[in-house]
Motif scaffolding. Sequence first.
Motif, mmCIF file in Angstrom:
data_model
loop_
_atom_site.group_PDB
_atom_site.id
_atom_site.type_symbol
_atom_site.label_atom_id
_atom_site.label_comp_id
_atom_site.label_asym_id
_atom_site.label_seq_id
_atom_site.Cartn_x
_atom_site.Cartn_y
_atom_site.Cartn_z
ATOM 1 N N ALA A 30 29.670 34.649 42.474
ATOM 2 C CA ALA A 30 30.555 34.526 41.447
ATOM 3 C C ALA A 30 30.675 35.655 40.585
ATOM 4 O O ALA A 30 31.919 36.478 40.397
ATOM 5 N N VAL A 31 29.745 36.131 40.076
ATOM 6 C CA VAL A 31 29.583 37.680 39.442
ATOM 7 C C VAL A 31 29.772 38.720 40.212
ATOM 8 O O VAL A 31 30.617 39.510 39.794
ATOM 9 N N ASP A 32 29.690 38.628 41.415
ATOM 10 C CA ASP A 32 29.997 39.842 42.057
ATOM 11 C C ASP A 32 31.582 39.699 42.423
ATOM 12 O O ASP A 32 32.129 40.913 42.337
ATOM 13 N N GLU A 33 31.967 38.654 42.625
ATOM 14 C CA GLU A 33 33.739 38.553 42.476
ATOM 15 C C GLU A 33 34.129 38.868 41.307
ATOM 16 O O GLU A 33 35.243 39.515 41.407
ATOM 17 N N ILE A 34 33.566 38.532 40.192
ATOM 18 C CA ILE A 34 34.173 38.945 38.936
ATOM 19 C C ILE A 34 34.056 40.455 38.810
ATOM 20 O O ILE A 34 35.111 41.025 38.344
#
Length: 230
Positions: free
Chosen positions: A121-125
């Motif tokens: 999710a952090v990567d997608e953010i």
Amino acid sequence: MTAADRVYHIIKQRILNGSYAAGSYVREAAIGEELDYSRTPIREALRRLVSDGWVEAIPHHGARVVSWTQHDVEEVFELRVLLEPQVVRRATKRISEVQISTLSRFADQMEILCQQDDERAVDEIAVLNNQFHAELVTAADSPRLQRLLETIVQVPVSRRSFHHYTREELLGSMQHHREIIRALQHGDGEWAAAIMRAHILAARIAQMRQKQPANKVEVDHRFSKGLLIS
């Protein structure tokens, strides 16, 4: 996930946590033996890591974790804090309703992802954040500013920032996005520039918090091909 996806995430996580130090080589044979994968998915994963700015391909030697000194990172943020407020200052006079809607959509998606406690999710953010900043550059309509930022801002620094954020800092970054959008909607360039400056300074604090041996930063987050993330 495919085998290449798994290898990609394992190597990247090791870069993030320092298991693979800056300047060290990621060896195909060792990874294959440890994870019991053929060289095909490992090579695909390494190509992606090179493309995303985590490692660099050294001819006749293999893949090496990108090195950044603390001075390099500080210099990038010093330049960003000068340039990116000017980006949003220009954008307030030129941005369209469609572009504001696009920024709002990116902000919505990032806020949803903030509710997930997951590395991906952090990567997608981080990807969405790059798109958010890229949209601002497009709205500013300044090829010179765009070229400067593409030269200065490097992928690993910005991705690193998000992985080092506390929960409070991550939510604060999302609030900055919303306030930048409000300033753009009101056509207030100085307001937008002030929030962008605060946004970048907050990212710098998160990034520089990490204590690095020998004045090196752990190469972990995302604008050698675009804009820096914050």
